[in-house]
Design an enzyme around this catalytic site. Structure first.
Site, PDB file in Angstrom:
ATOM      1  N   TYR A  72      46.957 -40.107  15.338  1.00 45.13           N
ATOM      2  CA  TYR A  72      46.696 -38.900  16.130  1.00 45.13           C
ATOM      3  C   TYR A  72      47.232 -39.054  17.545  1.00 45.13           C
ATOM      4  O   TYR A  72      47.847 -38.151  18.095  1.00 45.13           O
ATOM      5  CB  TYR A  72      45.185 -38.625  16.179  1.00 45.13           C
ATOM      6  CG  TYR A  72      44.844 -37.271  16.756  1.00 45.13           C
ATOM      7  CD1 TYR A  72      44.620 -36.179  15.920  1.00 45.13           C
ATOM      8  CD2 TYR A  72      44.763 -37.074  18.134  1.00 45.13           C
ATOM      9  CE1 TYR A  72      44.329 -34.937  16.437  1.00 45.13           C
ATOM     10  CE2 TYR A  72      44.471 -35.830  18.661  1.00 45.13           C
ATOM     11  CZ  TYR A  72      44.251 -34.761  17.818  1.00 45.13           C
ATOM     12  OH  TYR A  72      43.961 -33.522  18.336  1.00 45.13           O
ATOM     13  N   PHE A 124      67.625 -15.286  24.192  1.00 45.45           N
ATOM     14  CA  PHE A 124      67.385 -15.294  22.749  1.00 45.45           C
ATOM     15  C   PHE A 124      66.198 -14.368  22.447  1.00 45.45           C
ATOM     16  O   PHE A 124      65.356 -14.147  23.309  1.00 45.45           O
ATOM     17  CB  PHE A 124      67.089 -16.731  22.308  1.00 45.45           C
ATOM     18  CG  PHE A 124      66.919 -16.871  20.830  1.00 45.45           C
ATOM     19  CD1 PHE A 124      68.011 -16.760  19.993  1.00 45.45           C
ATOM     20  CD2 PHE A 124      65.671 -17.108  20.271  1.00 45.45           C
ATOM     21  CE1 PHE A 124      67.856 -16.878  18.614  1.00 45.45           C
ATOM     22  CE2 PHE A 124      65.512 -17.226  18.897  1.00 45.45           C
ATOM     23  CZ  PHE A 124      66.611 -17.113  18.074  1.00 45.45           C
ATOM     24  N   ASP A 125      66.113 -13.835  21.220  1.00 43.84           N
ATOM     25  CA  ASP A 125      65.087 -12.812  20.940  1.00 43.84           C
ATOM     26  C   ASP A 125      63.658 -13.301  21.175  1.00 43.84           C
ATOM     27  O   ASP A 125      62.866 -12.608  21.800  1.00 43.84           O
ATOM     28  CB  ASP A 125      65.266 -12.180  19.546  1.00 43.84           C
ATOM     29  CG  ASP A 125      65.221 -13.183  18.398  1.00 43.84           C
ATOM     30  OD1 ASP A 125      65.194 -14.393  18.655  1.00 43.84           O
ATOM     31  OD2 ASP A 125      65.210 -12.755  17.236  1.00 43.84           O
ATOM     32  N   ASP A 215      67.609 -23.235  27.667  1.00 42.76           N
ATOM     33  CA  ASP A 215      67.165 -22.983  26.298  1.00 42.76           C
ATOM     34  C   ASP A 215      68.214 -23.684  25.446  1.00 42.76           C
ATOM     35  O   ASP A 215      69.353 -23.234  25.336  1.00 42.76           O
ATOM     36  CB  ASP A 215      67.122 -21.467  26.067  1.00 42.76           C
ATOM     37  CG  ASP A 215      66.620 -21.113  24.687  1.00 42.76           C
ATOM     38  OD1 ASP A 215      66.339 -22.025  23.889  1.00 42.76           O
ATOM     39  OD2 ASP A 215      66.517 -19.905  24.394  1.00 42.76           O
ATOM     40  N   ALA A 217      68.766 -24.983  22.184  1.00 43.02           N
ATOM     41  CA  ALA A 217      68.896 -25.120  20.722  1.00 43.02           C
ATOM     42  C   ALA A 217      70.245 -25.704  20.295  1.00 43.02           C
ATOM     43  O   ALA A 217      70.314 -26.558  19.423  1.00 43.02           O
ATOM     44  CB  ALA A 217      68.676 -23.772  20.059  1.00 43.02           C
ATOM     45  N   LYS A 258      67.851 -26.492  15.163  1.00 44.47           N
ATOM     46  CA  LYS A 258      69.303 -26.300  15.320  1.00 44.47           C
ATOM     47  C   LYS A 258      69.941 -27.688  15.515  1.00 44.47           C
ATOM     48  O   LYS A 258      70.100 -28.420  14.555  1.00 44.47           O
ATOM     49  CB  LYS A 258      69.625 -25.393  16.497  1.00 44.47           C
ATOM     50  CG  LYS A 258      69.150 -23.933  16.544  1.00 44.47           C
ATOM     51  CD  LYS A 258      68.153 -23.433  15.629  1.00 44.47           C
ATOM     52  CE  LYS A 258      67.720 -22.008  15.828  1.00 44.47           C
ATOM     53  NZ  LYS A 258      66.991 -21.666  17.013  1.00 44.47           N
ATOM     54  N   HIS A 450      62.641  -6.691  14.058  1.00 39.76           N
ATOM     55  CA  HIS A 450      63.633  -6.927  12.995  1.00 39.76           C
ATOM     56  C   HIS A 450      63.111  -7.793  11.861  1.00 39.76           C
ATOM     57  O   HIS A 450      63.571  -7.696  10.739  1.00 39.76           O
ATOM     58  CB  HIS A 450      64.917  -7.526  13.575  1.00 39.76           C
ATOM     59  CG  HIS A 450      64.726  -8.807  14.336  1.00 39.76           C
ATOM     60  ND1 HIS A 450      64.142  -8.836  15.571  1.00 39.76           N
ATOM     61  CD2 HIS A 450      65.036 -10.088  14.038  1.00 39.76           C
ATOM     62  CE1 HIS A 450      64.106 -10.090  16.010  1.00 39.76           C
ATOM     63  NE2 HIS A 450      64.643 -10.868  15.096  1.00 39.76           N
TER      64      HIS A 450
END
Ligand SMILES: *Cc1c(COP(=O)(O)O)cnc(C)c1O
Length: 458
Positions: A72, A124-125, A215, A217, A258, A450
């Site tokens: 843990y 990004f969305d 960001d 990715a 990614k 979407h």
């Protein structure tokens, strides 16, 4: 004879995929309310919906799973991930999260409040969703070249410094918790950001004392483009380029699905200890204790190994050449795509492909459905459906580009699959003038519609 390019891997395990008939597909997509996210995976032959979590792990990553430490607190897997992040990306502090949007949730809970402005290149969305969910505003400052699909600018992901400074002056630096740079710029077509631009944004941000967030990715793909396109970087290794990129950032969020080539996982990394301590509280509330944050030990191990592999030139060259291989076939046939071909996907310009379908009938969604019916190939709409309604006026937003994205999973399909996809799209292109109407929305969610939208054919 010149030797052709060939992949830097061979295949050790395979998964069977299923063909179907056009009649079956027409029924399935109707049952799915014309939303490709609603299809079952066995109703899809070649799945280019996303490159997120769909890559093939290496034998070394699979062997790392067996070495996972599921303690843990203080698991060795946590320290393996920490070492990889420190060595490859140069951050001292990090928090594991279950995926990229969870990293956004934790970090933005710490930094973003109502009325804030978050400028950057195209958000990004889920990033935009997390900003707007907090009643803050995302402002896209990407260079104009990105919105002209024919333009061959080598770094169409770049931030326009004039636009950025204008936003800072208009709203004031104290309204801006950070500037966000998405590498590569997915929304604009998987387009890279140059090292020069990263450097310049940092300089401007420092002038106003605003932190910079990447960001991240597809950071490794971005580094590949810097190496192959930007003067002065040809002789540097990918790892050297990545290290330099992150000297111009204060923090990062990562979807490890990614460029860390795992099926699930993410993290936040930062240079500032105080920020780490503040974000730790939200991590514990939302994700889990700070040494696992929603990830299994085995997954943290695979992620650490994935970061090492994704920052090797041979891997990236194989990956990006496959995307290019598909893109080139489409270009040769005259199909309108975003130029140059991006890092992880080919983006088709649906406004040019289907000029007879009105904008309010969603041409990109219409094209994605046609491609599925044609051959069982699943792509995704990056257009007006994904752009959601304006949070204030509730009107549909029509972005500059209306695209269908064919995202290529990492190390998953062969070039024969790419030939099949190209042929399918060529068939649709040949009958494009007969496609004159699209779809209307019959049901939608308020944010990120979407994923669950339901449509009716017009
Ligand atoms: C995928 C992605 C995210 C969100 O990550 P998830 O792992 O899907 O939650 C955020 N930003 C970018 C640029 C991405 O590609």
């Amino acid at each position: 004879m010149e030797l052709p390019f060939a992949e830097n891997y061979k295949i050790k395990m395979v998964e069977t995929i299923k063909r179907s008939t056009r009649e079956e597909r027409e029924q399935w997509i109707k049952d799915a309310k014309y939303n490709l996210f609603n299809l079952k995976s066995n109703q899809v032959f070649i799945d280019l919906l996303t490159d997120s979590g769909t890559g093939a792990m290496s034998d070394k990553q699979w062997s790392e799973l067996m070495l996972g430490d599921e303690s843990y607190a203080g698991a060795s897997s946590y320290y393996k991930m920490k070492d990889a992040i420190t060595n490859i990306l140069g951050f001292e502090y990090f928090l594991p999260t279950h995926q990229g949007r969870a990293a956004e949730n934790v970090l933005f809970s710490t930094l973003v409040k109502q009325g804030d402005i978050v400028p950057g290149n195209s958000h990004f969305d889920t990033t935009k969703g997390h900003i707007e969910f907090r009643k803050a505003t995302a402002i896209d400052c990407t260079i104009n070249e990105a919105f002209d699909t024919e333009n061959t600018h080598p770094f169409k992901g770049n931030v326009d410094l004039n636009k950025l400074e204008k936003v800072i002056n208009e709203h004031g630096a104290d309204k801006i918790p950070f500037i966000i740079i998405t590498v590569t710029n997915n929304t604009a077509g998987g387009q890279p950001v140059s090292m020069q631009n990263l450097r310049d944004v940092k300089k401007l941000a420092d002038k106003y004392t605003i932190p910079v967030l990447y960001d991240s990715a597809r950071f490794a793909e971005n580094a590949y483009f810097i190496k192959t396109r930007e003067t002065g970087y040809a002789d540097k290794s990918i790892k050297e380029i990545v290290r330099e990129m992150y000297t111009y950032a204060d923090m990062m969020t990562m979807s490890s699905k990614k460029d860390a080539i795992v099926n699930m996982g993410g993290f936040i990394a930062m240079k500032d200890k105080t920020l780490f301590e503040k974000a730790s509280m939200f991590n514990i509330v939302f994700e889990g204790f700070i040494t696992y944050g929603g990830m299994s030990g085995r997954d943290m191990n695979a992620l650490a190994q994935g970061l090492k592999e994704a920052t090797e030139f041979e891997y990236l060259e194989t990956r990006i050449k496959q995307v290019e291989y598909l893109g080139k076939q489409l270009i040769d046939y005259g199909i309108p795509v975003q130029h140059p071909i991006g890092g992880h996907a080919v983006f088709i310009n649906a406004l040019k492909f289907l000029p007879n379908v009105p904008r309010n009938e969603f041409p990109a969604q219409t094209l994605a459905i046609e491609l599925y019916k044609e051959a069982g190939v699943r792509g995704v709409e990056i257009g007006a459906i994904m752009a959601d309604r304006d949070p204030v006026t509730r009107e549909n937003r029509y972005p500059d580009l209306e695209l269908v994205r064919l995202a290529i999973p990492r190390r998953t399909y062969t070039n024969n699959h790419m030939d099949y996809v190209a042929a399918a799209l060529i068939n649709v292109f040949d009958r494009r003038n007969a496609i004159k109407s699209g779809y209307k929305i019959i049901k939608e969610a308020e944010v990120l519609r979407h994923f669950t939208v339901e449509l009716e054919q017009l």
